[in-house]
Each structure stands twice: as C-alpha cells, then as structure tokens.
Write a protein that holds these residues in place. Structure first.
Motif, PDB file in Angstrom:
ATOM      1  N   LYS A   1       0.817  -1.224   0.000  1.00 14.65           N
ATOM      2  CA  LYS A   1       0.000   0.000   0.000  1.00 14.65           C
ATOM      3  C   LYS A   1       0.849   1.270   0.000  1.00 14.65           C
ATOM      4  O   LYS A   1       0.319   2.372   0.107  1.00 14.65           O
ATOM      5  N   LYS A   2       2.153   1.094  -0.093  1.00 12.26           N
ATOM      6  CA  LYS A   2       3.125   2.191  -0.156  1.00 12.26           C
ATOM      7  C   LYS A   2       3.023   3.132   1.050  1.00 12.26           C
ATOM      8  O   LYS A   2       3.246   4.330   0.936  1.00 12.26           O
ATOM      9  N   LYS A   3       2.732   2.584   2.190  1.00  7.89           N
ATOM     10  CA  LYS A   3       2.670   3.397   3.402  1.00  7.89           C
ATOM     11  C   LYS A   3       4.047   3.881   3.823  1.00  7.89           C
ATOM     12  O   LYS A   3       4.151   4.826   4.601  1.00  7.89           O
ATOM     13  N   TYR A   4       5.087   3.256   3.313  1.00 11.45           N
ATOM     14  CA  TYR A   4       6.454   3.689   3.612  1.00 11.45           C
ATOM     15  C   TYR A   4       6.712   5.099   3.092  1.00 11.45           C
ATOM     16  O   TYR A   4       7.591   5.800   3.586  1.00 11.45           O
ATOM     17  N   GLU A   5       5.937   5.549   2.118  1.00 15.57           N
ATOM     18  CA  GLU A   5       6.141   6.883   1.552  1.00 15.57           C
ATOM     19  C   GLU A   5       5.894   7.985   2.583  1.00 15.57           C
ATOM     20  O   GLU A   5       6.405   9.083   2.443  1.00 15.57           O
ATOM     21  N   LYS A   6       5.134   7.683   3.626  1.00 13.60           N
ATOM     22  CA  LYS A   6       4.836   8.677   4.659  1.00 13.60           C
ATOM     23  C   LYS A   6       6.014   8.902   5.602  1.00 13.60           C
ATOM     24  O   LYS A   6       6.145   9.977   6.169  1.00 13.60           O
ATOM     25  N   CYS A   7       6.837   7.880   5.809  1.00 14.64           N
ATOM     26  CA  CYS A   7       7.903   8.048   6.805  1.00 14.64           C
ATOM     27  C   CYS A   7       9.294   7.670   6.302  1.00 14.64           C
ATOM     28  O   CYS A   7      10.258   7.811   7.047  1.00 14.64           O
ATOM     29  N   CYS A   8       9.416   7.217   5.086  1.00 12.67           N
ATOM     30  CA  CYS A   8      10.727   6.845   4.538  1.00 12.67           C
ATOM     31  C   CYS A   8      11.043   7.760   3.360  1.00 12.67           C
ATOM     32  O   CYS A   8      10.459   7.617   2.291  1.00 12.67           O
ATOM     33  N   GLU A   9      11.951   8.679   3.572  1.00 15.85           N
ATOM     34  CA  GLU A   9      12.238   9.682   2.551  1.00 15.85           C
ATOM     35  C   GLU A   9      13.116   9.152   1.430  1.00 15.85           C
ATOM     36  O   GLU A   9      14.185   8.613   1.673  1.00 15.85           O
ATOM     37  N   GLY A  10      12.660   9.313   0.211  1.00 12.46           N
ATOM     38  CA  GLY A  10      13.469   9.065  -0.973  1.00 12.46           C
ATOM     39  C   GLY A  10      13.956   7.651  -1.194  1.00 12.46           C
ATOM     40  O   GLY A  10      15.048   7.454  -1.711  1.00 12.46           O
ATOM     41  N   VAL A  11      13.164   6.642  -0.835  1.00  8.09           N
ATOM     42  CA  VAL A  11      13.612   5.277  -1.073  1.00  8.09           C
ATOM     43  C   VAL A  11      13.360   4.890  -2.527  1.00  8.09           C
ATOM     44  O   VAL A  11      12.348   5.237  -3.110  1.00  8.09           O
ATOM     45  N   THR A  12      14.311   4.188  -3.100  1.00  4.60           N
ATOM     46  CA  THR A  12      14.203   3.712  -4.472  1.00  4.60           C
ATOM     47  C   THR A  12      13.475   2.366  -4.473  1.00  4.60           C
ATOM     48  O   THR A  12      13.355   1.733  -3.419  1.00  4.60           O
ATOM     49  N   PRO A  13      13.021   1.897  -5.632  1.00  5.97           N
ATOM     50  CA  PRO A  13      12.378   0.579  -5.682  1.00  5.97           C
ATOM     51  C   PRO A  13      13.273  -0.548  -5.149  1.00  5.97           C
ATOM     52  O   PRO A  13      12.790  -1.449  -4.468  1.00  5.97           O
ATOM     53  N   ASP A  14      14.567  -0.502  -5.445  1.00  8.37           N
ATOM     54  CA  ASP A  14      15.480  -1.521  -4.920  1.00  8.37           C
ATOM     55  C   ASP A  14      15.569  -1.438  -3.403  1.00  8.37           C
ATOM     56  O   ASP A  14      15.635  -2.460  -2.711  1.00  8.37           O
ATOM     57  N   GLU A  15      15.576  -0.222  -2.879  1.00  6.27           N
ATOM     58  CA  GLU A  15      15.639  -0.045  -1.436  1.00  6.27           C
ATOM     59  C   GLU A  15      14.347  -0.524  -0.769  1.00  6.27           C
ATOM     60  O   GLU A  15      14.382  -1.067   0.329  1.00  6.27           O
ATOM     61  N   VAL A  16      13.215  -0.349  -1.443  1.00  5.48           N
ATOM     62  CA  VAL A  16      11.941  -0.821  -0.902  1.00  5.48           C
ATOM     63  C   VAL A  16      11.982  -2.336  -0.756  1.00  5.48           C
ATOM     64  O   VAL A  16      11.546  -2.885   0.265  1.00  5.48           O
ATOM     65  N   ASP A  17      12.532  -3.031  -1.739  1.00  2.00           N
ATOM     66  CA  ASP A  17      12.643  -4.488  -1.653  1.00  2.00           C
ATOM     67  C   ASP A  17      13.524  -4.905  -0.483  1.00  2.00           C
ATOM     68  O   ASP A  17      13.178  -5.811   0.271  1.00  2.00           O
ATOM     69  N   ALA A  18      14.656  -4.241  -0.335  1.00  2.00           N
ATOM     70  CA  ALA A  18      15.573  -4.563   0.772  1.00  2.00           C
ATOM     71  C   ALA A  18      14.911  -4.239   2.110  1.00  2.00           C
ATOM     72  O   ALA A  18      15.025  -5.007   3.073  1.00  2.00           O
ATOM     73  N   LEU A  19      14.198  -3.128   2.172  1.00  3.95           N
ATOM     74  CA  LEU A  19      13.499  -2.725   3.389  1.00  3.95           C
ATOM     75  C   LEU A  19      12.427  -3.750   3.753  1.00  3.95           C
ATOM     76  O   LEU A  19      12.315  -4.176   4.908  1.00  3.95           O
ATOM     77  N   LYS A  20      11.648  -4.166   2.776  1.00  2.44           N
ATOM     78  CA  LYS A  20      10.598  -5.156   3.011  1.00  2.44           C
ATOM     79  C   LYS A  20      11.204  -6.458   3.525  1.00  2.44           C
ATOM     80  O   LYS A  20      10.701  -7.046   4.491  1.00  2.44           O
ATOM     81  N   ASN A  21      12.269  -6.912   2.900  1.00  2.00           N
ATOM     82  CA  ASN A  21      12.919  -8.151   3.346  1.00  2.00           C
ATOM     83  C   ASN A  21      13.387  -8.037   4.787  1.00  2.00           C
ATOM     84  O   ASN A  21      13.242  -8.973   5.573  1.00  2.00           O
ATOM     85  N   TYR A  22      13.953  -6.892   5.135  1.00  2.00           N
ATOM     86  CA  TYR A  22      14.416  -6.673   6.511  1.00  2.00           C
ATOM     87  C   TYR A  22      13.244  -6.696   7.491  1.00  2.00           C
ATOM     88  O   TYR A  22      13.288  -7.383   8.512  1.00  2.00           O
TER      89      TYR A  22
END
Length: 90
Positions: A52-73
């Motif tokens: 739902k891309k809720k990370y956009e509210k609190c994670c500044e400037g993440v790239t699609p690759d970073e979103v994948d790494a963030l999700k895995n973490y």
C-alpha cells in the motif's frame, strides 16, 4: 587476456553488491522517524504496508530496490519471525 577479462567481470559483480545498502541500514537512515519497530507488526502486516506504499509517509526518498531490501528486513524481523527485532534506531 582471458584472466584479465575474468578478473574484470568478477570485480564488476562484487563491486555492485558492495555499494548496496542493507534493509537495516535503509530503515535506520531513512525510515526511523516513524517510530515503528520491525517487531511491532507481523510479516503479513509489513507486506501490506509495503504493497500500500505506506512507507512513503515516513521513509524519505527510497528507491524501488531499497523498498525491496526494506521489506525483506522488516519481514525477516517481524514479531512472528525467528528473530524479531525491536530497534528503532532513534
């Protein structure tokens, strides 16, 4: 000449992964401001949070690759994981 080629290809492969940030680093540097901890949610909740891309509210400037790494973490350290993590990095 073949040895040089193999060396250069190997160097390229490993240099790309050396610069990639881990999901933990991304969380600590770009997402820690929301105050959520990986262990605050179970894995399915973190999956929905990313979908739902809720990370956009609190994670500044993440790239699609970073979103994948963030999700895995986040999923790997969620409350229902084998190794829940409660760090907020603040």
């Amino acid at each position: 000449m073949a040895r040089l080629f193999v060396f250069l290809v190997t160097l390229l492969i490993f240099s790309g992964s050396a610069f990639a940030e881990s999901g933990r680093d991304i969380y600590a540097t770009k997402c820690g401001g929301c105050g959520k901890k990986p262990a605050d949610k179970v894995s399915i909740q973190w999956n929905r949070w990313v979908e739902k891309k809720k990370y956009e509210k609190c994670c500044e400037g993440v790239t699609p690759d970073e979103v994948d790494a963030l999700k895995n973490y986040l999923v790997s350290h969620a409350a229902d994981s084998d190794q829940p993590e409660g760090d907020t990095f603040n």
